[in-house]
Write a protein that holds these residues in place. Sequence first.
Motif, mmCIF file in Angstrom:
data_model
loop_
_atom_site.group_PDB
_atom_site.id
_atom_site.type_symbol
_atom_site.label_atom_id
_atom_site.label_comp_id
_atom_site.label_asym_id
_atom_site.label_seq_id
_atom_site.Cartn_x
_atom_site.Cartn_y
_atom_site.Cartn_z
ATOM 1 N N ASP A 26 -4.840 11.551 1.282
ATOM 2 C CA ASP A 26 -5.600 12.476 -0.014
ATOM 3 C C ASP A 26 -5.376 11.445 -1.371
ATOM 4 O O ASP A 26 -6.613 11.517 -1.826
ATOM 5 C CB ASP A 26 -4.854 13.515 -0.620
ATOM 6 C CG ASP A 26 -4.424 14.530 0.361
ATOM 7 O OD1 ASP A 26 -5.492 14.832 1.239
ATOM 8 O OD2 ASP A 26 -3.050 15.623 0.019
ATOM 9 N N GLU A 27 -4.921 10.379 -1.479
ATOM 10 C CA GLU A 27 -4.946 8.736 -2.468
ATOM 11 C C GLU A 27 -4.165 7.772 -1.498
ATOM 12 O O GLU A 27 -3.284 8.042 -0.980
ATOM 13 C CB GLU A 27 -4.430 9.318 -3.899
ATOM 14 C CG GLU A 27 -4.634 10.527 -4.014
ATOM 15 C CD GLU A 27 -3.909 10.430 -5.643
ATOM 16 O OE1 GLU A 27 -3.736 9.568 -6.262
ATOM 17 O OE2 GLU A 27 -3.729 11.594 -6.167
ATOM 18 N N ILE A 28 -4.850 6.582 -2.423
ATOM 19 C CA ILE A 28 -4.527 5.075 -1.562
ATOM 20 C C ILE A 28 -4.683 4.692 -2.610
ATOM 21 O O ILE A 28 -4.984 4.346 -3.135
ATOM 22 C CB ILE A 28 -5.549 4.776 -0.040
ATOM 23 C CG1 ILE A 28 -5.231 5.371 0.896
ATOM 24 C CG2 ILE A 28 -4.652 3.008 0.315
ATOM 25 C CD1 ILE A 28 -5.757 5.113 2.077
ATOM 26 N N GLU A 29 -3.667 4.103 -2.866
ATOM 27 C CA GLU A 29 -2.564 3.060 -3.755
ATOM 28 C C GLU A 29 -2.476 1.628 -3.315
ATOM 29 O O GLU A 29 -2.107 1.236 -2.574
ATOM 30 C CB GLU A 29 -1.468 3.379 -4.361
ATOM 31 C CG GLU A 29 -1.170 1.850 -5.987
ATOM 32 C CD GLU A 29 0.153 2.155 -6.640
ATOM 33 O OE1 GLU A 29 -0.273 3.836 -7.577
ATOM 34 O OE2 GLU A 29 0.533 2.261 -6.587
ATOM 35 N N ILE A 30 -3.104 0.146 -3.980
ATOM 36 C CA ILE A 30 -3.305 -0.870 -3.572
ATOM 37 C C ILE A 30 -2.585 -1.651 -4.072
ATOM 38 O O ILE A 30 -3.264 -1.769 -5.215
ATOM 39 C CB ILE A 30 -4.145 -1.249 -2.199
ATOM 40 C CG1 ILE A 30 -4.768 -0.605 -1.252
ATOM 41 C CG2 ILE A 30 -4.427 -2.927 -1.916
ATOM 42 C CD1 ILE A 30 -5.925 -0.464 -0.473
ATOM 43 N N VAL A 31 -1.819 -2.557 -4.219
ATOM 44 C CA VAL A 31 -1.204 -2.951 -5.031
ATOM 45 C C VAL A 31 -1.288 -4.568 -4.183
ATOM 46 O O VAL A 31 -0.432 -5.323 -3.729
ATOM 47 C CB VAL A 31 -0.413 -3.406 -5.445
ATOM 48 C CG1 VAL A 31 0.996 -4.038 -6.397
ATOM 49 C CG2 VAL A 31 -0.018 -2.014 -5.847
ATOM 50 N N VAL A 32 -1.961 -5.885 -5.809
ATOM 51 C CA VAL A 32 -2.508 -7.350 -4.936
ATOM 52 C C VAL A 32 -2.213 -7.681 -5.959
ATOM 53 O O VAL A 32 -2.890 -8.410 -6.967
ATOM 54 C CB VAL A 32 -4.017 -7.217 -5.206
ATOM 55 C CG1 VAL A 32 -4.325 -8.366 -4.785
ATOM 56 C CG2 VAL A 32 -4.286 -5.671 -4.247
ATOM 57 N N ALA A 41 1.035 -0.989 0.020
ATOM 58 C CA ALA A 41 0.056 0.201 0.124
ATOM 59 C C ALA A 41 0.993 1.405 -0.280
ATOM 60 O O ALA A 41 2.300 0.944 0.357
ATOM 61 C CB ALA A 41 -0.575 0.043 1.564
ATOM 62 N N THR A 42 0.418 1.732 -0.618
ATOM 63 C CA THR A 42 1.117 3.228 -0.856
ATOM 64 C C THR A 42 0.093 4.896 -0.259
ATOM 65 O O THR A 42 -0.912 4.525 -0.874
ATOM 66 C CB THR A 42 1.406 4.251 -1.580
ATOM 67 O OG1 THR A 42 3.015 2.711 -2.340
ATOM 68 C CG2 THR A 42 1.769 5.546 -2.148
ATOM 69 N N ILE A 43 0.686 5.242 0.621
ATOM 70 C CA ILE A 43 -0.521 6.924 0.853
ATOM 71 C C ILE A 43 -0.001 7.512 0.986
ATOM 72 O O ILE A 43 1.200 8.508 1.008
ATOM 73 C CB ILE A 43 -0.638 6.522 2.971
ATOM 74 C CG1 ILE A 43 -1.293 5.305 3.045
ATOM 75 C CG2 ILE A 43 -1.651 7.953 3.373
ATOM 76 C CD1 ILE A 43 -0.939 4.731 4.689
ATOM 77 N N ILE A 44 -0.635 8.908 -0.121
ATOM 78 C CA ILE A 44 -0.089 10.065 -0.703
ATOM 79 C C ILE A 44 -0.734 10.678 -0.425
ATOM 80 O O ILE A 44 -1.893 11.309 0.055
ATOM 81 C CB ILE A 44 -0.238 9.600 -2.136
ATOM 82 C CG1 ILE A 44 -0.227 8.475 -2.593
ATOM 83 C CG2 ILE A 44 0.248 11.236 -2.495
ATOM 84 C CD1 ILE A 44 -0.266 8.401 -4.400
ATOM 85 N N ARG A 45 0.078 11.404 0.864
ATOM 86 C CA ARG A 45 -0.623 13.269 1.923
ATOM 87 C C ARG A 45 0.110 13.965 0.563
ATOM 88 O O ARG A 45 1.195 14.549 1.258
ATOM 89 C CB ARG A 45 -0.637 12.618 2.761
ATOM 90 C CG ARG A 45 -1.259 14.162 3.702
ATOM 91 C CD ARG A 45 -2.629 14.363 3.953
ATOM 92 N NE ARG A 45 -2.878 14.945 4.750
ATOM 93 C CZ ARG A 45 -3.610 15.757 4.973
ATOM 94 N NH1 ARG A 45 -5.038 15.330 4.011
ATOM 95 N NH2 ARG A 45 -3.726 16.376 6.115
#
Length: 256
Positions: free
Chosen positions: A231-237, A75-79
């Motif tokens: 502000d955004e979350i990217e989840i890689v499965v 997961a990547t959390i963008i703020r």
Amino acid sequence: MKKLLLYLICFPFCIVAQEISYFDGKAFLTYYNAEVEVSINLSKERQYGKYYIADIGIYNNTNQSFNFNPSDIKATIIRKGKAKEGEVLSHKEYMKKVKTSQTWQAIGKSIAEHSAAADAGKTTTNTSSSTYGSYSGSSRTNYSDNYGRNIGSSRSTGNFSGTSTTNSTSTTIDGGAQYMASQNADRNVKEFTKQQSNISNMLNQGYLKRNTLKNQDYIRGNINIKYRKADEIEIVVPVNGVDYIFLWDKDMLNEI
């Protein structure tokens, strides 16, 4: 209700494609083709810590088996334009947190219950008494010379009074009442422990674990991502050698 996001990016081992469907107001992001379907719902909850909870479902229609390991999920959390890696908890890590938290809660519950039981059946009486006394008296002293002749006398008088106060406390214990309170405390602690165990079992069963998916197998479970403002979350499965990337923008995060 469904809508298809307008972007589709394909690389040899990376696919970003998501269709959004809603069920009871919850958004599910889904990628699917003839062989694989991967879907995610994201929520925000407090369950022995504050987390983003990703509810992930995977369906295998590849006509073969493959292994799925949730520890590979990233997961990547963008703020404010800055990206940081999210802390994705494995099943073992999360259940360890649950066990530690429940242990301390059970200790606190036991102390509170048995402390209250220890005071049951006790009656405390405070007693205060005061004593007043007075004394009045006089004395006369005669004086003589070296030949034994009286040369004078003196008289002294005095009055004395005072008060003394005594405080005492006595405690009586009703053994029967205290025994009943102790039994009730034991029952309350056991019931609390049972409830905690039920919660732990539910979380354990619902958490996503490593599995081998045979053809037409479907698995579904949760993984927790430690909460941080985003502000955004990217989840890689990663599924069967391919990374499926799901993006949650600010508007979508505001809905959870």
